[in-house]
Write a protein that holds these residues in place. Structure first.
Motif, mmCIF file in Angstrom:
data_model
loop_
_atom_site.group_PDB
_atom_site.id
_atom_site.type_symbol
_atom_site.label_atom_id
_atom_site.label_comp_id
_atom_site.label_asym_id
_atom_site.label_seq_id
_atom_site.Cartn_x
_atom_site.Cartn_y
_atom_site.Cartn_z
ATOM 1 N N ASN A 225 0.819 -1.220 0.000
ATOM 2 C CA ASN A 225 0.000 0.000 0.000
ATOM 3 C C ASN A 225 0.846 1.259 0.000
ATOM 4 O O ASN A 225 0.510 2.242 -0.671
ATOM 5 C CB ASN A 225 -0.964 -0.005 1.186
ATOM 6 N N ILE A 226 1.933 1.241 0.744
ATOM 7 C CA ILE A 226 2.834 2.402 0.774
ATOM 8 C C ILE A 226 3.393 2.666 -0.618
ATOM 9 O O ILE A 226 3.399 3.797 -1.105
ATOM 10 C CB ILE A 226 3.971 2.177 1.794
ATOM 11 N N PHE A 227 3.849 1.608 -1.292
ATOM 12 C CA PHE A 227 4.448 1.817 -2.601
ATOM 13 C C PHE A 227 3.414 1.985 -3.705
ATOM 14 O O PHE A 227 3.727 2.522 -4.768
ATOM 15 C CB PHE A 227 5.488 0.739 -2.908
ATOM 16 N N SER A 228 2.184 1.609 -3.464
ATOM 17 C CA SER A 228 1.104 1.968 -4.392
ATOM 18 C C SER A 228 0.935 3.484 -4.372
ATOM 19 O O SER A 228 0.749 4.114 -5.422
ATOM 20 C CB SER A 228 -0.203 1.295 -3.988
ATOM 21 N N SER B 230 20.231 -2.515 1.550
ATOM 22 C CA SER B 230 21.296 -3.237 0.847
ATOM 23 C C SER B 230 20.870 -3.399 -0.613
ATOM 24 O O SER B 230 19.697 -3.242 -0.956
ATOM 25 C CB SER B 230 21.509 -4.613 1.479
ATOM 26 N N GLU B 231 21.828 -3.740 -1.472
ATOM 27 C CA GLU B 231 21.510 -3.906 -2.892
ATOM 28 C C GLU B 231 20.473 -5.001 -3.115
ATOM 29 O O GLU B 231 19.580 -4.853 -3.938
ATOM 30 C CB GLU B 231 22.785 -4.186 -3.697
ATOM 31 N N GLU B 232 20.576 -6.096 -2.385
ATOM 32 C CA GLU B 232 19.600 -7.186 -2.539
ATOM 33 C C GLU B 232 18.202 -6.750 -2.113
ATOM 34 O O GLU B 232 17.232 -7.004 -2.808
ATOM 35 C CB GLU B 232 20.031 -8.418 -1.744
ATOM 36 N N HIS B 233 18.126 -6.087 -0.965
ATOM 37 C CA HIS B 233 16.828 -5.626 -0.482
ATOM 38 C C HIS B 233 16.241 -4.580 -1.425
ATOM 39 O O HIS B 233 15.039 -4.578 -1.705
ATOM 40 C CB HIS B 233 16.942 -5.072 0.929
ATOM 41 N N LYS B 234 17.092 -3.697 -1.922
ATOM 42 C CA LYS B 234 16.650 -2.665 -2.856
ATOM 43 C C LYS B 234 16.099 -3.312 -4.132
ATOM 44 O O LYS B 234 15.046 -2.913 -4.633
ATOM 45 C CB LYS B 234 17.828 -1.756 -3.204
ATOM 46 N N ARG B 235 16.793 -4.320 -4.644
ATOM 47 C CA ARG B 235 16.345 -5.011 -5.857
ATOM 48 C C ARG B 235 14.956 -5.614 -5.646
ATOM 49 O O ARG B 235 14.082 -5.507 -6.507
ATOM 50 C CB ARG B 235 17.338 -6.114 -6.227
ATOM 51 N N ILE B 236 14.746 -6.226 -4.502
ATOM 52 C CA ILE B 236 13.461 -6.864 -4.220
ATOM 53 C C ILE B 236 12.347 -5.827 -4.078
ATOM 54 O O ILE B 236 11.270 -5.972 -4.666
ATOM 55 C CB ILE B 236 13.566 -7.759 -2.970
ATOM 56 N N ILE B 237 12.578 -4.775 -3.318
ATOM 57 C CA ILE B 237 11.559 -3.736 -3.135
ATOM 58 C C ILE B 237 11.231 -3.076 -4.470
ATOM 59 O O ILE B 237 10.055 -2.866 -4.800
ATOM 60 C CB ILE B 237 12.004 -2.689 -2.085
ATOM 61 N N GLU B 238 12.245 -2.764 -5.256
ATOM 62 C CA GLU B 238 12.002 -2.118 -6.542
ATOM 63 C C GLU B 238 11.208 -3.015 -7.485
ATOM 64 O O GLU B 238 10.279 -2.561 -8.146
ATOM 65 C CB GLU B 238 13.326 -1.693 -7.184
ATOM 66 N N ASN B 239 11.568 -4.286 -7.560
ATOM 67 C CA ASN B 239 10.891 -5.196 -8.491
ATOM 68 C C ASN B 239 9.510 -5.628 -8.009
ATOM 69 O O ASN B 239 8.597 -5.790 -8.818
ATOM 70 C CB ASN B 239 11.753 -6.430 -8.765
ATOM 71 N N PHE C 196 7.538 -4.045 -5.546
ATOM 72 C CA PHE C 196 6.612 -3.021 -5.069
ATOM 73 C C PHE C 196 6.658 -1.695 -5.818
ATOM 74 O O PHE C 196 5.661 -0.989 -5.870
ATOM 75 C CB PHE C 196 6.848 -2.752 -3.578
ATOM 76 N N MET C 197 7.793 -1.333 -6.386
ATOM 77 C CA MET C 197 7.926 -0.013 -6.991
ATOM 78 C C MET C 197 7.737 -0.007 -8.506
ATOM 79 O O MET C 197 7.388 1.020 -9.068
ATOM 80 C CB MET C 197 9.293 0.585 -6.655
#
Length: 107
Positions: free
Chosen positions: A19-22, A60-69, A71-72
């Motif tokens: 919901n936050i990233f929506s 971290s790069e791994e966490h960023k990759r997951i959130i971006e793919n 949710f974002m």
């Protein structure tokens, strides 16, 4: 992270991040459609985006990759993670990424 957020189970946390990233995606679309709007309206929306960007930059790069793919991204690709992780590792890292982004947003 606040006590209320810590009490949420993993599905509730995932729903919260979704919901936050929506909202993030809506603000991003709103920002591009308001190039000719009054500056104060646009500045307020861009300020909201900076909060998200700062939170993401702490991951971290791994966490960023997951959130971006997950949710974002405006166009979510199913099974994008198969190029990077096995399924169990992906789910483990996704839960860690969700906790990390919530911690960044709700310090």
């Amino acid at each position: 992270m606040s006590e209320e957020i810590q009490k949420l189970d993993k599905d509730e946390k995932m729903s919260l991040v979704f919901n936050i990233f929506s909202m993030y995606k809506k603000i991003k679309i709103f920002e591009t459609s308001l190039k000719e709007s009054p500056k104060n309206v646009l500045a307020d929306k861009v300020g909201n985006l900076k909060i998200f960007d700062i939170a993401i930059s702490t991951l971290s790069e791994e966490h960023k990759r997951i959130i971006e793919n997950d949710f974002m991204s405006l166009e979510r690709k199913r099974r994008w993670y198969e190029d990077f992780y096995c399924k169990s590792t992906y789910y483990k890292l996704r839960h860690q990424a969700i906790d990390a982004v919530l911690e960044s947003l709700f310090i």
